[in-house]
Motif scaffolding. Structure first.
Motif, PDB file in Angstrom:
ATOM      1  N   VAL A  14       0.811  -1.211   0.000  1.00 25.17           N
ATOM      2  CA  VAL A  14       0.000   0.000   0.000  1.00 25.17           C
ATOM      3  C   VAL A  14       0.849   1.267   0.000  1.00 25.17           C
ATOM      4  O   VAL A  14       0.481   2.280  -0.604  1.00 25.17           O
ATOM      5  N   ARG A  15       2.014   1.249   0.645  1.00 25.06           N
ATOM      6  CA  ARG A  15       2.869   2.438   0.629  1.00 25.06           C
ATOM      7  C   ARG A  15       3.700   2.518  -0.645  1.00 25.06           C
ATOM      8  O   ARG A  15       4.043   3.604  -1.100  1.00 25.06           O
ATOM      9  N   ALA A  16       4.000   1.366  -1.237  1.00 24.27           N
ATOM     10  CA  ALA A  16       4.783   1.355  -2.479  1.00 24.27           C
ATOM     11  C   ALA A  16       3.929   1.691  -3.688  1.00 24.27           C
ATOM     12  O   ALA A  16       4.348   2.444  -4.570  1.00 24.27           O
ATOM     13  N   TRP A  17       2.716   1.127  -3.752  1.00 23.14           N
ATOM     14  CA  TRP A  17       1.895   1.218  -4.964  1.00 23.14           C
ATOM     15  C   TRP A  17       0.492   1.745  -4.739  1.00 23.14           C
ATOM     16  O   TRP A  17      -0.238   1.983  -5.691  1.00 23.14           O
ATOM     17  N   GLY A  18       0.068   1.901  -3.489  1.00 26.30           N
ATOM     18  CA  GLY A  18      -1.290   2.340  -3.217  1.00 26.30           C
ATOM     19  C   GLY A  18      -2.238   1.169  -2.999  1.00 26.30           C
ATOM     20  O   GLY A  18      -1.827   0.036  -2.774  1.00 26.30           O
ATOM     21  N   LEU A  19      -3.519   1.460  -3.055  1.00 29.34           N
ATOM     22  CA  LEU A  19      -4.551   0.448  -2.914  1.00 29.34           C
ATOM     23  C   LEU A  19      -4.619  -0.443  -4.148  1.00 29.34           C
ATOM     24  O   LEU A  19      -4.172  -0.062  -5.230  1.00 29.34           O
ATOM     25  N   ALA A  20      -5.232  -1.604  -3.998  1.00 27.03           N
ATOM     26  CA  ALA A  20      -5.533  -2.424  -5.171  1.00 27.03           C
ATOM     27  C   ALA A  20      -6.370  -1.625  -6.167  1.00 27.03           C
ATOM     28  O   ALA A  20      -6.147  -1.684  -7.381  1.00 27.03           O
ATOM     29  N   ALA A  21      -7.343  -0.857  -5.662  1.00 23.97           N
ATOM     30  CA  ALA A  21      -8.210  -0.064  -6.532  1.00 23.97           C
ATOM     31  C   ALA A  21      -7.448   1.012  -7.287  1.00 23.97           C
ATOM     32  O   ALA A  21      -7.862   1.423  -8.377  1.00 23.97           O
ATOM     33  N   ASP A  22      -6.337   1.481  -6.739  1.00 23.66           N
ATOM     34  CA  ASP A  22      -5.556   2.513  -7.424  1.00 23.66           C
ATOM     35  C   ASP A  22      -4.896   1.978  -8.682  1.00 23.66           C
ATOM     36  O   ASP A  22      -4.484   2.756  -9.545  1.00 23.66           O
ATOM     37  N   GLN A  23      -4.751   0.673  -8.779  1.00 24.16           N
ATOM     38  CA  GLN A  23      -4.112   0.056  -9.942  1.00 24.16           C
ATOM     39  C   GLN A  23      -5.122  -0.459 -10.959  1.00 24.16           C
ATOM     40  O   GLN A  23      -4.752  -1.058 -11.970  1.00 24.16           O
ATOM     41  N   LEU A  24      -6.426  -0.239 -10.683  1.00 28.67           N
ATOM     42  CA  LEU A  24      -7.487  -0.683 -11.580  1.00 28.67           C
ATOM     43  C   LEU A  24      -7.636   0.306 -12.732  1.00 28.67           C
ATOM     44  O   LEU A  24      -7.890   1.491 -12.517  1.00 28.67           O
ATOM     45  N   VAL A  25      -7.470  -0.184 -13.956  1.00 30.57           N
ATOM     46  CA  VAL A  25      -7.557   0.691 -15.130  1.00 30.57           C
ATOM     47  C   VAL A  25      -8.740   0.347 -16.019  1.00 30.57           C
ATOM     48  O   VAL A  25      -9.021   1.068 -16.985  1.00 30.57           O
ATOM     49  N   GLY A  26      -9.446  -0.733 -15.732  1.00 28.11           N
ATOM     50  CA  GLY A  26     -10.605  -1.099 -16.534  1.00 28.11           C
ATOM     51  C   GLY A  26     -11.304  -2.296 -15.930  1.00 28.11           C
ATOM     52  O   GLY A  26     -10.786  -2.954 -15.029  1.00 28.11           O
ATOM     53  N   ALA A  27     -12.504  -2.577 -16.426  1.00 21.94           N
ATOM     54  CA  ALA A  27     -13.276  -3.706 -15.917  1.00 21.94           C
ATOM     55  C   ALA A  27     -14.328  -4.117 -16.928  1.00 21.94           C
ATOM     56  O   ALA A  27     -14.751  -3.319 -17.780  1.00 21.94           O
ATOM     57  N   GLN A  28     -14.729  -5.360 -16.831  1.00 21.60           N
ATOM     58  CA  GLN A  28     -15.900  -5.861 -17.550  1.00 21.60           C
ATOM     59  C   GLN A  28     -16.996  -6.069 -16.518  1.00 21.60           C
ATOM     60  O   GLN A  28     -16.782  -6.722 -15.497  1.00 21.60           O
ATOM     61  N   LEU A  29     -18.181  -5.516 -16.771  1.00 17.02           N
ATOM     62  CA  LEU A  29     -19.223  -5.499 -15.760  1.00 17.02           C
ATOM     63  C   LEU A  29     -20.562  -5.907 -16.366  1.00 17.02           C
ATOM     64  O   LEU A  29     -20.922  -5.473 -17.466  1.00 17.02           O
ATOM     65  N   VAL A  30     -21.290  -6.768 -15.641  1.00 22.01           N
ATOM     66  CA  VAL A  30     -22.659  -7.110 -15.997  1.00 22.01           C
ATOM     67  C   VAL A  30     -23.581  -6.204 -15.195  1.00 22.01           C
ATOM     68  O   VAL A  30     -23.544  -6.190 -13.958  1.00 22.01           O
ATOM     69  N   THR A  31     -24.408  -5.442 -15.883  1.00 25.83           N
ATOM     70  CA  THR A  31     -25.261  -4.449 -15.243  1.00 25.83           C
ATOM     71  C   THR A  31     -26.492  -5.098 -14.614  1.00 25.83           C
ATOM     72  O   THR A  31     -26.756  -6.292 -14.777  1.00 25.83           O
ATOM     73  N   ALA A  32     -27.279  -4.301 -13.930  1.00 21.30           N
ATOM     74  CA  ALA A  32     -28.523  -4.772 -13.338  1.00 21.30           C
ATOM     75  C   ALA A  32     -29.539  -5.201 -14.392  1.00 21.30           C
ATOM     76  O   ALA A  32     -30.508  -5.891 -14.064  1.00 21.30           O
ATOM     77  N   GLU A  33     -29.330  -4.819 -15.619  1.00 25.73           N
ATOM     78  CA  GLU A  33     -30.181  -5.265 -16.723  1.00 25.73           C
ATOM     79  C   GLU A  33     -29.649  -6.530 -17.381  1.00 25.73           C
ATOM     80  O   GLU A  33     -30.248  -7.044 -18.329  1.00 25.73           O
ATOM     81  N   GLY A  34     -28.517  -7.028 -16.920  1.00 23.52           N
ATOM     82  CA  GLY A  34     -27.917  -8.216 -17.515  1.00 23.52           C
ATOM     83  C   GLY A  34     -27.073  -7.927 -18.733  1.00 23.52           C
ATOM     84  O   GLY A  34     -26.618  -8.857 -19.411  1.00 23.52           O
ATOM     85  N   GLU A  35     -26.835  -6.656 -19.013  1.00 26.87           N
ATOM     86  CA  GLU A  35     -26.010  -6.270 -20.160  1.00 26.87           C
ATOM     87  C   GLU A  35     -24.533  -6.247 -19.763  1.00 26.87           C
ATOM     88  O   GLU A  35     -24.188  -6.021 -18.605  1.00 26.87           O
ATOM     89  N   VAL A  36     -23.663  -6.445 -20.738  1.00 29.77           N
ATOM     90  CA  VAL A  36     -22.217  -6.455 -20.502  1.00 29.77           C
ATOM     91  C   VAL A  36     -21.628  -5.153 -21.015  1.00 29.77           C
ATOM     92  O   VAL A  36     -21.858  -4.764 -22.170  1.00 29.77           O
ATOM     93  N   VAL A  37     -20.873  -4.464 -20.158  1.00 29.58           N
ATOM     94  CA  VAL A  37     -20.213  -3.229 -20.564  1.00 29.58           C
ATOM     95  C   VAL A  37     -18.725  -3.322 -20.251  1.00 29.58           C
ATOM     96  O   VAL A  37     -18.318  -3.950 -19.272  1.00 29.58           O
ATOM     97  N   GLU A  38     -17.924  -2.726 -21.112  1.00 34.52           N
ATOM     98  CA  GLU A  38     -16.497  -2.573 -20.870  1.00 34.52           C
ATOM     99  C   GLU A  38     -16.280  -1.185 -20.282  1.00 34.52           C
ATOM    100  O   GLU A  38     -16.667  -0.174 -20.881  1.00 34.52           O
ATOM    101  N   VAL A  39     -15.682  -1.152 -19.097  1.00 35.64           N
ATOM    102  CA  VAL A  39     -15.536   0.091 -18.345  1.00 35.64           C
ATOM    103  C   VAL A  39     -14.085   0.540 -18.408  1.00 35.64           C
ATOM    104  O   VAL A  39     -13.177  -0.176 -17.968  1.00 35.64           O
TER     105      VAL A  39
END
Length: 446
Positions: free
Chosen positions: A145-170
């Motif tokens: 965490v002191r060297a690189w930050g949080l895990a979330a700080d290294q997140l640059v994208g995601a694939q997500l299934v929405t509440a409608e069941g659709e797939v989006v690239e974030v």
């Protein structure tokens, strides 16, 4: 509830209470849940079908990655088990860091092992069985965490299934506000089936384990002073636990991790601690990063864990008064634990509004709690402990949701400042206006 259509539409296993393997499927590290149905998805389409089924049947969608979240132990709901979506792929080295794509059901121990073979790493949790998904969506305080930050700080994208069941690239380009929310806003916005991280070069780490005895106060003060000026490659923790858990030896220890293989640098940084009475060297040496992650055995369903009286907080300044409050809490109750993890460094480089995670100016994450053991803790003692913790928490600047086992639906308001909560609520209203994904530290749609 008729689950026959779900059995037909999903290629993975669909389990109800009458099915063989039901009891094993509903058990997790957090305990044994009682969902309406469990969907063990085998691919992306299965996730979409399970989400659509939950929405159509007006049941909450319960997402399980690593299985450490207490939210999945509640009754009812469609439990979407992502454990089969555990791929780890290193896809290149763009912009000075390897891009790593990780399935939403992967666990950090397996991920660290694969990445180690490529000479790279991501700031993950401390425990091998913890899921990538839950840890990252809640922020993710780990050994780097002191060297690189949080895990979330290294997140640059995601694939997500929405509440409608659709797939989006974030991505930052396609859905910047949704990506912002995923960097610490929890599982409120959909089912993340793939995480894209920027990894870091990491051949090995230097690991130190120091034994601690005697009064905790001068040792914690010295640890604080060491970390105030230490290189950011160093992250350290202090833990004092009772003799209750075989996976965590009783007593106080200081653990330290250096991001790299320079043993001399770690020894130099820890020298003021090693000179103290009451501190002894147990181990200092170079290790592979996966080897420092803890194993957490599955709990015995016939012996549920006791309750926990206390909490955690993010601390801007670990002064002598606050150290005394933590030490006094531990001393007053034999069946109690205190824990500290250093922050600062790369964690503090991130602007406060760049992610939902609170208190970027905090220098320590701290926790204290007593085990609520029936027959040993009465109402008067429970009240005393609650008051002692409240006096500590009021000195903090925020709460880390991943270290909370509460299923209180209002708890999220203690985690985020009002402005952050309002922004999260607006994102929630866009992507999950009916609050299908409510089994989390919940953000109510604006």
């Amino acid at each position: 509830m008729d689950i026959a259509p779900l059995r037909t539409s999903v290629s993975g296993a669909v389990l109800a209470a009458e099915d063989q393997g039901w009891d094993a499927a509903r058990a997790s590290h957090a305990g044994t849940g009682r969902p309406d149905v469990i969907v063990r998805v085998s691919n992306l389409d299965d996730v979409s079908e399970a989400v659509r089924f939950a929405a159509a049947s007006r049941r909450p969608a319960v997402v399980r990655g690593g299985g450490h979240s207490a939210w999945s132990t509640l009754d009812d709901g469609v439990l979407i088990d992502l454990s089969a979506l555990d791929s780890v792929e290193v896809v290149g080295d763009p912009e000075g860091g390897a891009l790593v794509r990780i399935g939403g059901g992967a666990r950090w121990g397996d991920v660290a092992q694969v990445l180690s073979e490529h000479g790279v790493g991501i700031s993950s949790g401390d425990t091998a069985s913890v899921g990538v998904g839950g840890l990252t969506l809640g922020g993710g305080i780990g050994w780097m965490v002191r060297a690189w930050g949080l895990a979330a700080d290294q997140l640059v994208g995601a694939q997500l299934v929405t509440a409608e069941g659709e797939v989006v690239e974030v991505t930052e380009a396609s859905h910047p506000e949704l990506l912002w929310a995923l960097r610490g806003g929890g599982g409120n916005f959909g089912v993340v089936t793939r995480f894209d991280f920027r990894a870091h070069d990491l051949a090995a780490v230097v690991w130190a384990e120091l034994g601690v005895s005697g009064d905790a106060r001068p040792i914690l003060a010295a640890l604080r002073d060491v970390l105030a000026t230490a290189p950011r490659e160093l992250t350290a923790s202090y833990m004092d636990v009772p003799a209750m858990d075989p996976s965590a030896p009783a007593g106080a220890t200081i653990s330290a991790c250096w991001a790299g293989d320079d043993e001399g640098a770690l020894r130099a940084a820890l020298a003021p601690l090693l000179d103290l009475d009451g501190v002894s060297e147990r181990e200092i040496g170079v290790r592979a990063y996966p080897d420092i992650l803890l194993d957490a055995p599955m709990p015995d369903p016939d012996q549920p864990l006791p309750g926990f009286i206390g909490g955690n907080t993010l601390v801007r300044k670990l002064d002598d008064d606050l150290i005394d409050r933590f030490a006094s809490f531990r001393e007053s109750t034999p069946a109690s634990v205190i824990f500290f993890r250093s922050l600062g460094g790369a964690f503090g480089d991130v602007e406060q509004d760049a992610t939902p995670f609170p208190a970027r100016d905090a220098t320590w994450f701290a926790m204290a709690g007593a085990f609520d053991i029936p027959g040993l803790v009465d109402d008067a003692e429970r009240g005393r402990l609650e008051g002692a913790w409240a006096a500590i928490e009021e000195r903090g600047q925020g709460v880390y949701g991943n270290f909370s086992t509460t299923t209180d639906p209002d708890f999220a308001h203690r985690m985020y400042p009002a402005t952050t909560m309002a922004r999260l609520a607006a994102v929630k209203a866009t992507w999950d206006p009916r609050n299908l994904f409510a089994r989390n530290h919940n953000v109510i749609p604006a």
